[in-house]
Write a protein that holds these residues in place. Sequence first.
Motif, short mmCIF file in Angstrom:
data_model
loop_
_atom_site.label_atom_id
_atom_site.label_comp_id
_atom_site.label_asym_id
_atom_site.label_seq_id
_atom_site.Cartn_x
_atom_site.Cartn_y
_atom_site.Cartn_z
N THR A 1 11.55 8.10 -5.68
CA THR A 1 12.14 6.78 -5.91
C THR A 1 12.62 6.16 -4.60
OG1 THR A 1 12.83 7.42 -8.14
CG2 THR A 1 13.96 5.53 -7.14
N PHE A 2 13.35 6.93 -3.80
CA PHE A 2 13.87 6.41 -2.53
C PHE A 2 12.73 6.09 -1.58
CE2 PHE A 2 18.57 7.89 -2.25
CZ PHE A 2 18.80 7.52 -3.55
N GLY A 3 11.78 7.02 -1.44
CA GLY A 3 10.65 6.81 -0.53
C GLY A 3 9.81 5.61 -0.91
N THR A 4 9.55 5.45 -2.21
CA THR A 4 8.74 4.33 -2.68
C THR A 4 9.49 3.01 -2.53
OG1 THR A 4 7.64 5.81 -4.24
CG2 THR A 4 7.39 3.45 -4.62
N THR A 5 10.79 3.04 -2.72
CA THR A 5 11.61 1.84 -2.55
C THR A 5 11.52 1.33 -1.11
OG1 THR A 5 13.10 2.50 -4.33
CG2 THR A 5 13.94 0.88 -2.75
N VAL A 6 11.50 2.24 -0.16
CA VAL A 6 11.32 1.85 1.24
C VAL A 6 9.96 1.17 1.40
CG1 VAL A 6 11.00 2.77 3.57
CG2 VAL A 6 12.85 3.60 2.16
N GLY A 7 8.99 1.60 0.62
CA GLY A 7 7.67 0.97 0.66
C GLY A 7 7.71 -0.50 0.28
N LEU A 8 8.63 -0.87 -0.58
CA LEU A 8 8.79 -2.28 -0.93
C LEU A 8 9.17 -3.11 0.30
CD1 LEU A 8 10.74 -1.87 -4.30
CD2 LEU A 8 8.36 -2.61 -4.02
N ILE A 9 9.99 -2.52 1.15
CA ILE A 9 10.40 -3.21 2.38
C ILE A 9 9.24 -3.22 3.38
CG2 ILE A 9 12.00 -3.14 4.34
CD1 ILE A 9 13.99 -1.76 2.29
N LEU A 10 8.60 -2.07 3.55
CA LEU A 10 7.49 -1.97 4.50
C LEU A 10 6.30 -2.85 4.09
CD1 LEU A 10 7.58 1.83 5.35
CD2 LEU A 10 8.29 -0.07 6.81
N ALA A 11 6.18 -3.11 2.80
CA ALA A 11 5.08 -3.96 2.31
C ALA A 11 5.16 -5.36 2.91
CB ALA A 11 5.11 -4.03 0.78
N LYS A 12 6.34 -5.79 3.29
CA LYS A 12 6.50 -7.10 3.94
C LYS A 12 5.76 -7.15 5.28
CE LYS A 12 9.55 -8.69 0.96
NZ LYS A 12 9.17 -9.61 -0.06
N PHE A 13 5.63 -5.97 5.92
CA PHE A 13 4.99 -5.89 7.23
C PHE A 13 3.53 -5.42 7.15
CE2 PHE A 13 9.51 -5.09 7.74
CZ PHE A 13 9.86 -6.08 8.65
N TYR A 14 3.26 -4.51 6.21
CA TYR A 14 1.95 -3.86 6.16
C TYR A 14 1.13 -4.21 4.92
CZ TYR A 14 3.93 -0.98 9.88
OH TYR A 14 4.51 -0.55 11.05
N GLY A 15 1.66 -5.04 4.04
CA GLY A 15 0.93 -5.44 2.84
C GLY A 15 1.36 -4.62 1.62
N ASN A 16 1.06 -5.15 0.45
CA ASN A 16 1.49 -4.51 -0.80
C ASN A 16 0.95 -3.11 -1.00
OD1 ASN A 16 3.11 -6.64 -1.56
ND2 ASN A 16 1.49 -7.64 -2.74
N TRP A 17 -0.18 -2.80 -0.37
CA TRP A 17 -0.76 -1.47 -0.48
C TRP A 17 0.22 -0.40 0.01
CZ3 TRP A 17 -3.30 1.88 3.39
CH2 TRP A 17 -4.00 2.92 2.81
N TRP A 18 1.14 -0.83 0.88
CA TRP A 18 2.07 0.13 1.46
C TRP A 18 3.04 0.70 0.42
CZ3 TRP A 18 0.62 1.96 5.92
CH2 TRP A 18 1.44 2.93 6.51
N ILE A 19 3.20 0.04 -0.70
CA ILE A 19 4.04 0.60 -1.77
C ILE A 19 3.39 1.88 -2.27
CG2 ILE A 19 4.99 0.20 -4.07
CD1 ILE A 19 4.91 -2.86 -3.31
N PHE A 20 2.09 1.85 -2.51
CA PHE A 20 1.36 3.06 -2.92
C PHE A 20 1.39 4.10 -1.80
CE2 PHE A 20 -2.54 5.57 -2.77
CZ PHE A 20 -2.37 6.32 -3.93
#
Length: 163
Positions: A57-76
């Motif tokens: 949960t925590f790791g994937t939540t960070v992906g929501l933030i990183l998706a702003k820089f690397y695209g939505n794929w970064w959530i996965f």
Amino acid sequence: MLSLLIGFSFYIPAFIANGSGPFVRKGTPIDRGKNFIDGRRIFGDGKTFEGLLVALTFGTTVGLILAKFYGNWWIFVSFFESLFAMFGDMSGAFIKRRLNIPRGGRAILLDQLDFVIGATIALIILGIQINIYQFIFVAIIAFLLHIMTNDIAYRLKIKSVPW
């Protein structure tokens, strides 16, 4: 230097996932209390389903933030990386049990780098380019952060040992 920082940013979900474990005090052990063929626990009480869920949960939540820089794929990517970081952490626990190192026992390098190796495998599987300099930089940061954060967690009585 920018390349090193970009490489480090790829590992942020793994760092967050790995660091979230101590927030789960009690839980159902992933190994269900079972022993391996050597008579020792497979992973031990420290690796729980609840801890895995919090880490993902925590790791994937960070992906929501990183998706702003690397695209939505970064959530996965963040979910998959967090999962493999936890596989790396569990592999470290498995190795420590085989070496007869108890839960909370110290294993220099293994304690600090098991999750980094797991995350690196995930990133490679997903085709994310990590060069050797980025990996070494992340490994050094992981080693130093592990020592510092565990000491702080011990002083705050979140962990029972300072490593």
